[in-house]
Design an enzyme around this catalytic site. Structure first.
Site, mmCIF file in Angstrom:
data_model
loop_
_atom_site.group_PDB
_atom_site.id
_atom_site.type_symbol
_atom_site.label_atom_id
_atom_site.label_comp_id
_atom_site.label_asym_id
_atom_site.label_seq_id
_atom_site.Cartn_x
_atom_site.Cartn_y
_atom_site.Cartn_z
ATOM 1 N N THR A 88 43.434 31.890 45.944
ATOM 2 C CA THR A 88 42.892 31.226 44.737
ATOM 3 C C THR A 88 42.903 32.167 43.530
ATOM 4 O O THR A 88 42.765 31.719 42.392
ATOM 5 C CB THR A 88 41.427 30.788 44.960
ATOM 6 O OG1 THR A 88 40.631 31.964 45.137
ATOM 7 C CG2 THR A 88 41.286 29.893 46.170
ATOM 8 N N ARG B 245 39.259 39.874 45.033
ATOM 9 C CA ARG B 245 40.017 38.740 44.533
ATOM 10 C C ARG B 245 40.669 38.013 45.709
ATOM 11 O O ARG B 245 41.419 38.621 46.479
ATOM 12 C CB ARG B 245 41.105 39.236 43.587
ATOM 13 C CG ARG B 245 41.895 38.129 42.919
ATOM 14 C CD ARG B 245 42.898 38.724 41.964
ATOM 15 N NE ARG B 245 42.217 39.275 40.809
ATOM 16 C CZ ARG B 245 42.046 38.605 39.659
ATOM 17 N NH1 ARG B 245 42.530 37.397 39.519
ATOM 18 N NH2 ARG B 245 41.409 39.158 38.663
ATOM 19 N N ASP C 79 41.111 54.549 43.256
ATOM 20 C CA ASP C 79 41.962 55.457 44.044
ATOM 21 C C ASP C 79 41.884 56.880 43.528
ATOM 22 O O ASP C 79 41.833 57.837 44.312
ATOM 23 C CB ASP C 79 43.417 54.972 44.031
ATOM 24 C CG ASP C 79 43.634 53.787 44.961
ATOM 25 O OD1 ASP C 79 42.763 53.541 45.827
ATOM 26 O OD2 ASP C 79 44.663 53.098 44.817
#
Ligand code: URA
Length: 209
Positions: free
Chosen positions: A108, A104, A203
């Site tokens: 933006t 991501r 994770d």
């Protein structure tokens, strides 16, 4: 309109509950994700077409069914999607595996494609996109965009846990894509995590933070 198929077999629910527990460590988390993925693969492939072939048992000639030349492609969204691949290819050993990497953009907030490697004959394959968490839906929508751009016509999305918000987002942009989930959870929190969820799947899978 796409269907949401909740696969809530008792074995899946039991294993998912252990995965949700914050005290479950990386080794168990990884193994459980593989086991659940295998169980989900069984359901996702339920409607594969069959064809009759002639074979000879040790006793007689007979006709029996095999899967009818349907070519599958498993496409994990990096990185957490990788945790679902082993379960799928254990049950579907002839499937090809593509990879889509998206991050991501912090400014933006749009998903940016950083890695793409797909089977050569992607347009002829039934594509199964895998990602444990369908949270905001941003990366799933972007991954489906990429697969359609590359010619895929027949796409399914498989998630372990989905939020109602993520499902709506995929519905909005890709109403032709059916979504298979083990659980539709309550909601997203303000940081885009699914509640109750299981935390950050990548994770927990890889022991990072
Ligand atoms: N990604 C995750 O790994 N977990 C969430 O809850 C949301 C997105």
């Amino acid at each position: 309109m796409n269907k949401v198929i909740e696969i809530n077999h008792p074995l899946i629910q039991h294993k998912l509950t252990i995965m949700r527990d914050k005290n479950t460590g990386t080794k168990d988390f990884r193994e459980l994700l593989t086991e659940i993925s295998m169980l989900m693969a069984y359901e996702v492939t339920r409607n594969l077409p069959l064809e009759e072939v002639e074979i000879e048992t040790p006793l007689v000639k007979t006709k029996a069914n095999i899967i009818s030349g349907k070519k599958l492609g498993i496409v994990p969204i990096l990185r957490a999607g990788l945790g679902m691949v082993d379960g799928f290819v254990t049950l579907i050993p002839n499937a090809k595996v593509g990879h889509v990497g998206l991050y991501r953009d912090p400014e933006t907030l749009k998903p940016v494609e950083y890695y793409l490697k797909l089977p050569k004959d992607t347009p002829e394959r039934e594509i199964i996109i895998v990602d444990p968490m369908l949270a905001t839906g941003g990366s799933s929508v972007a991954a489906i965009d990429v697969l359609k751009r590359e010619g895929a016509k027949n796409i399914k999305l498989v998630n372990l846990v989905a939020s109602p918000e993520g499902i709506s987002e995929v519905h909005k942009y890709h109403p032709d894509v059916d979504i298979y989930v083990a659980s539709v959870d309550e909601k997203l929190n303000e940081h885009g995590y699914i509640l109750p969820g299981l935390g950050d799947a990548g994770d927990r899978l890889y022991g990072t933070k």
